[in-house]
Design a protein around this motif. Structure first.
Motif, mmCIF file in Angstrom:
data_model
loop_
_atom_site.group_PDB
_atom_site.id
_atom_site.type_symbol
_atom_site.label_atom_id
_atom_site.label_comp_id
_atom_site.label_asym_id
_atom_site.label_seq_id
_atom_site.Cartn_x
_atom_site.Cartn_y
_atom_site.Cartn_z
ATOM 1 N N PHE A 174 6.279 18.758 -5.464
ATOM 2 C CA PHE A 174 5.837 17.656 -4.630
ATOM 3 C C PHE A 174 5.818 18.130 -3.183
ATOM 4 N N ASP A 180 5.094 10.166 1.898
ATOM 5 C CA ASP A 180 4.860 10.107 0.454
ATOM 6 C C ASP A 180 4.656 11.482 -0.168
ATOM 7 N N GLY A 181 4.812 12.554 0.627
ATOM 8 C CA GLY A 181 4.733 13.909 0.095
ATOM 9 C C GLY A 181 3.352 14.330 -0.361
ATOM 10 N N ARG A 182 2.306 13.699 0.159
ATOM 11 C CA ARG A 182 0.973 14.001 -0.364
ATOM 12 C C ARG A 182 0.419 15.334 0.129
ATOM 13 N N MET A 303 12.761 14.166 -2.075
ATOM 14 C CA MET A 303 12.225 12.808 -2.081
ATOM 15 C C MET A 303 13.095 11.955 -2.986
ATOM 16 N N SER A 317 5.425 7.850 -3.042
ATOM 17 C CA SER A 317 4.947 8.931 -3.898
ATOM 18 C C SER A 317 4.310 8.403 -5.176
ATOM 19 N N VAL A 320 0.662 8.086 -4.748
ATOM 20 C CA VAL A 320 -0.026 9.374 -4.652
ATOM 21 C C VAL A 320 -0.169 10.029 -6.020
ATOM 22 N N THR A 321 0.905 9.994 -6.806
ATOM 23 C CA THR A 321 0.928 10.693 -8.090
ATOM 24 C C THR A 321 0.424 9.844 -9.249
ATOM 25 N N ARG A 326 7.842 7.135 -9.967
ATOM 26 C CA ARG A 326 8.041 7.594 -8.592
ATOM 27 C C ARG A 326 7.724 6.502 -7.574
ATOM 28 N N LYS A 331 9.980 10.675 1.335
ATOM 29 C CA LYS A 331 10.557 11.929 1.811
ATOM 30 C C LYS A 331 11.936 11.689 2.414
#
Length: 418
Positions: A174, A180-182, A303, A317, A320-321, A326, A331
């Motif tokens: 990630f 959001d770790g994108r 995260m 996250s 995003v995923t 999640r 983060k």
């Protein structure tokens, strides 16, 4: 000769070629991996005279990194940037503060990441272009310790948190960037920030063409990349090198950790620190360090869902995923410069450190995705239930994280004559 024409000859040395990530944007940005770290850094008299029409800068280029505390020494190979990295950092400093980087000329990186707030913002949602506001709280860029680590190939320069990762580092599961770790790396992060229709609205290729018409960027580009024509990759590398110089290791927290590392008697520690600050450090070690790291280096848990809500409108996250497991993952932030970086959390919901402590003491919500670290062995929510004394002690300890120079360092300041 245009330095980039040497690309085929330098491929064995490049920092980026073996990465799984797409670094095609950097293909025209070739570093000098073996350059002498002590090379002189100075603008010519003619170039300096032209730069001084817009910029209040010194003729000598100097981007020092803070001295590494002894408790972090094992994590650092060097405390200096190479001459090439320093020249790029000079270009990056100008780019960071230049509002021409946005399509409307309204915002720069510093709009959301101000030096006085350790390169964060004092608003929950930052000002964007055309009257818009960001959807999340500005992440504090200056809270990264900014020590350099060495890649396996020791002939390559040491890299910082804001550098593209070296070839021997596996692609993260990630991302490291955005709440959001994108974004997995500084390349993705920079491209998305500059193109974001709220933040800057620029196309990197068009931005490079626009900046290449400006005399200061012709001079700075030639100094940093031996070419007056900037590429999109040049822009990203330069800003990343500038951000790496946002060192935040000169704190009373680091002083305390050094004393503990050197095993000095408690009587000596109490000459410089209060009982409350020392007690707060013990609470942090037993209750916070499992996520945020005992030495406040890069967080141990990248995260997590920290129980802010039972139902999340911003799924973090999870959005995003596409993974519902999640939802509510954000983060884990670095905890340096906390007195300067309020408000806190991804949505800026907590105005003070005391409110943050209250959340972990009594306010953690029982969301299905709550981090296991925040649950007891029987599965119940692990609120800390701190006493009033311990709450204040933890706040007192966290206030030790303010860096002594982050707000006033000249090499990090706005270089433009306004």
């Amino acid at each position: 000769m245009r330095f980039r024409k040497l690309l085929p000859l330098l491929l064995p040395f490049l920092l980026f070629t073996a990465c799984k990530q797409d670094y095609s944007i950097l293909q025209d940005s070739v570093p000098d991996p073996l350059e002498n770290i002590n090379s002189p850094l100075r603008f010519s008299d003619a170039d300096y005279e032209e730069l001084r029409q817009e910029l209040d800068i010194e003729q000598d280029i100097n981007f020092p990194l803070a001295e590494i505390p002894s408790h972090l020494a094992s994590r650092s190979r060097t405390t200096e940037l190479t001459a090439t990295q320093q020249r790029r950092a000079m270009l990056g400093r100008v780019l960071f503060y230049d509002r021409r980087v946005s399509v409307t000329g309204e915002t720069s990186c510093a709009t959301c990441h101000a030096q006085e707030f350790a390169f964060s913002d004092n608003k929950a949602f930052s000002d964007g272009i055309r009257g818009a506001h960001t959807a999340r709280n500005s992440f504090p860029l200056g809270s990264v310790p900014s020590f350099l680590t060495a890649p396996t190939n020791s002939s390559l320069p040491a890299v910082g948190y804001y550098s593209p990762p070296p070839p021997d580092v596996p692609e993260p599961k990630f991302g490291r960037f955005f709440w959001d770790g994108r974004a997995k790396d500084i390349v993705e992060q920079s491209r998305e920030t500059m193109s974001n229709p709220i933040e800057m609205g620029s196309n990197l290729e068009e931005l490079a063409d626009k900046l290449n018409q400006e005399r200061i960027y012709q001079i700075l580009g030639r100094k940093a990349f031996r070419d007056e024509e900037l590429s999109p990759g040049d822009i990203i590398l330069a800003i990343g090198d500038f951000m790496t110089t946002m060192s935040s290791t000169d704190t009373r927290y680091d002083d305390l950790q050094d004393l503990k590392t050197n095993r000095v008697p408690m009587s000596r520690i109490l000459e410089d620190f209060t009982l409350s600050e020392v007690r707060g450090g013990e609470i942090y070690r037993t209750s916070c360090a499992s996520c945020h790291h005992s030495s406040m280096a890069e967080p141990t848990v990248k995260m997590a869902n920290n129980g802010l809500d039972r139902v999340y409108t911003d799924k973090g996250s999870g959005a995003v995923t596409g993974d519902v497991l999640r939802n509510g993952f954000f983060k884990t932030p670095f905890l340096r410069n906390l007195p300067l970086t309020a408000p806190y959390m991804h949505d800026g919901r907590f105005a003070t450190l005391r409110e943050v402590v209250d959340h972990y003491s009594e306010g953690i919500q029982d969301h299905p995705n709550l981090s296991p670290i925040l649950r007891n062995d029987d599965g119940s929510v692990r609120n800390l239930h701190l006493s009033e004394y311990d709450k204040q002690a933890l706040v007192d300890f966290l206030e030790l994280t303010k860096d002594r120079t982050i707000q006033t360092a000249e090499h990090l300041s706005d270089p433009f004559i306004r």
